[in-house]
Write an enzyme that holds these catalytic residues in place. Structure first.
Site, PDB file in Angstrom:
ATOM      1  N   PHE A 138      51.376 -41.758   9.403  1.00 29.27           N
ATOM      2  CA  PHE A 138      52.006 -42.182   8.150  1.00 29.27           C
ATOM      3  C   PHE A 138      53.515 -42.168   8.326  1.00 29.27           C
ATOM      4  CE2 PHE A 138      53.950 -41.723   3.999  1.00 29.27           C
ATOM      5  CZ  PHE A 138      53.322 -42.749   3.311  1.00 29.27           C
ATOM      6  N   ASP A 223      58.714 -38.605  14.340  1.00 25.34           N
ATOM      7  CA  ASP A 223      58.838 -38.632  12.888  1.00 25.34           C
ATOM      8  C   ASP A 223      58.601 -37.212  12.388  1.00 25.34           C
ATOM      9  OD1 ASP A 223      58.669 -38.847  10.180  1.00 25.34           O
ATOM     10  OD2 ASP A 223      57.278 -40.542  10.153  1.00 25.34           O
ATOM     11  N   LYS A 252      61.988 -35.464   3.478  1.00 23.32           N
ATOM     12  CA  LYS A 252      61.312 -34.479   2.618  1.00 23.32           C
ATOM     13  C   LYS A 252      62.119 -33.210   2.313  1.00 23.32           C
ATOM     14  CE  LYS A 252      56.655 -36.136   2.501  1.00 23.32           C
ATOM     15  NZ  LYS A 252      56.316 -37.167   3.485  1.00 23.32           N
TER      16      LYS A 252
END
Ligand SMILES: *Cc1c(COP(=O)(O)O)cnc(C)c1O
Length: 396
Positions: A138, A223, A252
């Site tokens: 993702f 990532d 995040k």
């Protein structure tokens, strides 16, 4: 407005892009949040791995307040002091030499894709633009990020997708090696797959990808949007394997709730971006940078990461005991305070019932309960969460 009226208005005025639980969260402190009816929850989701230092962490709040009173935003046409300070903190504590700031994970990925392509065109020779990414990965929802994402369900209906991406199974070195061609410029991978179901690769995987990239002259992009900023008990997850990437994305937890993203790279890679190549109006603005600096200071205080690791270990041993008592638990896996419990049944029902008992978690990949609590959780919090899950699983 009553809670019911609020939810009704939300359903009327907002795009229906999210399937939401029927509560409205209005306040948070540490590892606890409260809804509009005053009900308290133990928050083991933390805005999906965003509020890693807990809600309204006093140092982050103070930093944002002070910066808001001083300077909120100026253009990147000028030098910005807090931006320079946060970049220095990140560089001094990572493999990277330079940082580009943006506002979200997808944007950081977008920047990484552009950087890899430009590096491929300018430094690798030939037509090297293809990026190898992983199945079940993702990387976000912008058109390029969702194309890099190895899950068809997120792509359906948005064709034509940008070209230049190939997907191979995660944790499969041979498949990655076989996919490399004279068009490949980079390999993009999450050190631990988050949305894909808290998948931890075998010990040799990331090392193997590093060697493959070195042998074939490719960029290795990690990532770390979800795994970074202490989540795994290391400042960056790749430290757990002793493998460094050439490029890394963060977002995040970087601002503990203030929207921040970052793209980090080694000098020889970062240098392909020259003035005019990439930009962001809000990226690196003083307000967000103040939040990020406070987050870095707390993560580097010498206590936070060891506590994160200790709470992760305690939590997983509690979850392992649930495995012995409840047949639905298939596997417990995790690193630091990033934990997944794979079930033999869909997890949605357990998520809803845990919420009713005052524990916020979510389910990813259909049958994996995801736990990404803030690092401020105590032993009592951890035991309470295990107790609630025990009760909920016992009902089924
Ligand atoms: C959440 C996530 C993203 C996307 O971040 P946004 O801020 O939602 O755009 C990208 N990569 C990973 C690994 C993520 O977990």
């Amino acid at each position: 407005m009553t809670t019911e009226e609020l939810i009704e208005a939300g359903n009327r005025y907002l795009f229906s892009t999210y399937k939401r639980f029927p509560i409205v969260l209005v306040r948070g402190k540490g590892a606890r949040v409260w809804d509009s009816d005053g009900k308290e929850y133990l928050d083991f989701l933390a805005g999906i791995a965003v509020c890693s230092l807990g809600h309204s962490h006093p140092r982050v709040v103070r930093a944002i307040q002070a910066q808001a009173e001083t300077l909120t935003h100026v253009s990147n046409l000028y030098h910005i002091e807090p931006q320079i300070r946060l970049a220095k903190r990140l560089v001094e504590n990572s493999f990277a030499d330079r940082v580009f700031f943006c506002n979200s994970g997808a944007e950081a990925i977008e920047g990484a894709i552009k950087l890899a392509r430009k590096y491929g065109h300018e430094r690798m020779g030939g037509d090297r633009h293809e990026i190898i990414a992983m199945d079940n990965s993702f990387h976000g929802r912008t058109l390029a990020a969702v194309t890099a994402t190895g899950q068809k369900k997120y792509q359906a209906g948005f064709e034509p997708l940008p070209e230049g991406f190939r997907h191979v199974p995660y944790d499969d070195l041979e498949a990655a090696a076989a996919a490399v061609s004279d068009r490949t410029c980079a390999i993009l991978v999450e050190p631990v797959q988050g949305e894909g179901g808290i998948r931890i690769p075998s010990p040799e995987y990331l090392k193997g990808l590093r060697k493959l990239c070195d042998d074939r002259g490719l960029l290795l992009i990690f990532d770390e949007v979800q795994t970074g900023m202490g989540r795994t008990g290391h400042l960056f997850a790749h430290e757990a394997w002793g493998v460094t990437p050439d490029v890394m994305t963060l977002a995040k937890a970087l601002g503990n709730g203030y929207p921040l993203g970052a793209l980090l790279a080694r000098e020889d890679v970062a240098s392909v971006f020259v003035p005019g190549n990439h930009a962001s109006t809000f990226g690196g603005n003083p307000l967000g940078m103040a939040a990020g600096i406070a987050v870095m200071d707390i993560l580097l205080d010498g206590n936070t990461l060891p506590h994160c690791r200790a709470m992760g270990t305690r939590f997983r041993s509690g979850l392992e005991s649930l495995k012995e008592r409840h047949g639905v638990v298939r596997e417990v896996r995790g690193l630091g305070l990033m934990t997944g419990v794979e079930l033999s049944v869909p997890g949605d029902d357990i998520v809803v019932r845990a919420m009713k008992k005052g524990l916020l978690i979510n389910c990813t990949a259909g049958n994996v309960l995801r736990f990404v609590p803030p690092f401020v959780v105590t032993e009592d919090d951890v035991d309470e969460a295990v107790g609630i899950l025990d009760g909920v699983m016992g009902e089924s």
